[in-house]
Design a protein around this motif. Sequence first.
Motif, PDB file in Angstrom:
ATOM      1  N   ARG A  66      -4.416   6.965  -2.774  1.00 42.20           N
ATOM      2  CA  ARG A  66      -3.929   5.694  -2.238  1.00 42.20           C
ATOM      3  C   ARG A  66      -3.870   4.649  -3.349  1.00 42.20           C
ATOM      4  O   ARG A  66      -4.781   4.536  -4.150  1.00 42.20           O
ATOM      5  CB  ARG A  66      -4.859   5.232  -1.129  1.00 42.20           C
ATOM      6  CG  ARG A  66      -4.371   4.087  -0.317  1.00 42.20           C
ATOM      7  CD  ARG A  66      -5.315   3.771   0.834  1.00 42.20           C
ATOM      8  NE  ARG A  66      -5.784   4.926   1.561  1.00 42.20           N
ATOM      9  CZ  ARG A  66      -5.138   5.511   2.573  1.00 42.20           C
ATOM     10  NH1 ARG A  66      -3.982   5.040   2.966  1.00 42.20           N
ATOM     11  NH2 ARG A  66      -5.656   6.557   3.181  1.00 42.20           N
ATOM     12  N   THR A  89      -0.575  12.176   0.726  1.00 42.83           N
ATOM     13  CA  THR A  89      -1.597  13.044   1.303  1.00 42.83           C
ATOM     14  C   THR A  89      -1.132  14.491   1.242  1.00 42.83           C
ATOM     15  O   THR A  89       0.010  14.793   1.578  1.00 42.83           O
ATOM     16  CB  THR A  89      -1.876  12.663   2.772  1.00 42.83           C
ATOM     17  OG1 THR A  89      -2.267  11.293   2.818  1.00 42.83           O
ATOM     18  CG2 THR A  89      -2.965  13.522   3.366  1.00 42.83           C
ATOM     19  N   ILE A 137      -3.387   0.564  -3.639  1.00 41.92           N
ATOM     20  CA  ILE A 137      -3.372  -0.675  -2.872  1.00 41.92           C
ATOM     21  C   ILE A 137      -3.193  -1.841  -3.835  1.00 41.92           C
ATOM     22  O   ILE A 137      -3.930  -1.979  -4.802  1.00 41.92           O
ATOM     23  CB  ILE A 137      -4.685  -0.855  -2.089  1.00 41.92           C
ATOM     24  CG1 ILE A 137      -4.903   0.333  -1.162  1.00 41.92           C
ATOM     25  CG2 ILE A 137      -4.673  -2.165  -1.310  1.00 41.92           C
ATOM     26  CD1 ILE A 137      -6.265   0.361  -0.521  1.00 41.92           C
ATOM     27  N   THR A 170      -9.035   7.280  -3.729  1.00 44.97           N
ATOM     28  CA  THR A 170      -8.752   8.618  -3.237  1.00 44.97           C
ATOM     29  C   THR A 170      -9.752   8.919  -2.138  1.00 44.97           C
ATOM     30  O   THR A 170     -10.846   8.348  -2.097  1.00 44.97           O
ATOM     31  CB  THR A 170      -8.879   9.678  -4.343  1.00 44.97           C
ATOM     32  OG1 THR A 170     -10.195   9.643  -4.856  1.00 44.97           O
ATOM     33  CG2 THR A 170      -7.881   9.444  -5.446  1.00 44.97           C
ATOM     34  N   GLU A 172       0.852  -1.183   0.000  1.00 41.44           N
ATOM     35  CA  GLU A 172       0.000   0.000   0.000  1.00 41.44           C
ATOM     36  C   GLU A 172       0.893   1.239   0.000  1.00 41.44           C
ATOM     37  O   GLU A 172       1.834   1.330   0.772  1.00 41.44           O
ATOM     38  CB  GLU A 172      -0.895   0.008   1.238  1.00 41.44           C
ATOM     39  CG  GLU A 172      -1.813   1.199   1.307  1.00 41.44           C
ATOM     40  CD  GLU A 172      -2.735   1.146   2.505  1.00 41.44           C
ATOM     41  OE1 GLU A 172      -3.193   2.212   2.919  1.00 41.44           O
ATOM     42  OE2 GLU A 172      -2.993   0.042   3.020  1.00 41.44           O
ATOM     43  N   ARG A 173       0.586   2.166  -0.900  1.00 40.06           N
ATOM     44  CA  ARG A 173       1.273   3.455  -0.962  1.00 40.06           C
ATOM     45  C   ARG A 173       0.216   4.549  -0.888  1.00 40.06           C
ATOM     46  O   ARG A 173      -0.859   4.394  -1.453  1.00 40.06           O
ATOM     47  CB  ARG A 173       2.046   3.595  -2.266  1.00 40.06           C
ATOM     48  CG  ARG A 173       3.204   2.673  -2.397  1.00 40.06           C
ATOM     49  CD  ARG A 173       3.885   2.904  -3.751  1.00 40.06           C
ATOM     50  NE  ARG A 173       5.000   2.017  -3.917  1.00 40.06           N
ATOM     51  CZ  ARG A 173       4.934   0.779  -4.393  1.00 40.06           C
ATOM     52  NH1 ARG A 173       3.765   0.291  -4.747  1.00 40.06           N
ATOM     53  NH2 ARG A 173       6.001   0.031  -4.507  1.00 40.06           N
ATOM     54  N   ALA A 174       0.566   5.642  -0.242  1.00 39.69           N
ATOM     55  CA  ALA A 174      -0.382   6.756  -0.156  1.00 39.69           C
ATOM     56  C   ALA A 174       0.381   8.074  -0.143  1.00 39.69           C
ATOM     57  O   ALA A 174       1.485   8.159   0.397  1.00 39.69           O
ATOM     58  CB  ALA A 174      -1.244   6.639   1.096  1.00 39.69           C
ATOM     59  N   THR A 204      -6.165  12.437  -0.011  1.00 47.64           N
ATOM     60  CA  THR A 204      -5.253  11.292  -0.031  1.00 47.64           C
ATOM     61  C   THR A 204      -5.457  10.494  -1.305  1.00 47.64           C
ATOM     62  O   THR A 204      -6.577  10.108  -1.635  1.00 47.64           O
ATOM     63  CB  THR A 204      -5.497  10.375   1.186  1.00 47.64           C
ATOM     64  OG1 THR A 204      -5.325  11.142   2.370  1.00 47.64           O
ATOM     65  CG2 THR A 204      -4.516   9.218   1.197  1.00 47.64           C
TER      66      THR A 204
END
Length: 83
Positions: A60, A40, A62, A72, A36-38, A58
């Motif tokens: 995101r 913000t 996954i 998002t 998982e990358r996010a 955010t």
Amino acid sequence: YGLVGIAVGPAMLVYRADYMNYDVDETMVKDNRNEERAQTVGVTMNLNENTVVGVNYTLRDIEEWYWEADTTELSTIVEVNLF
């Protein structure tokens, strides 16, 4: 994760980047799934000594074993300190 912020008067601009790999043992996984990358971006505003409001956006990414999702979210923050 990494977090960078700058105060501009009563407002604070924030950028945060997150990365999480949920695999227990990387050597047993053939590809980089289950990640998982996010990212913000947000702004908070101090209305007075006890009240803060803000908005975060955010993005995101996954990656699961059987599916991928790009999500998002737009969130709001209201904090009131009573004491």
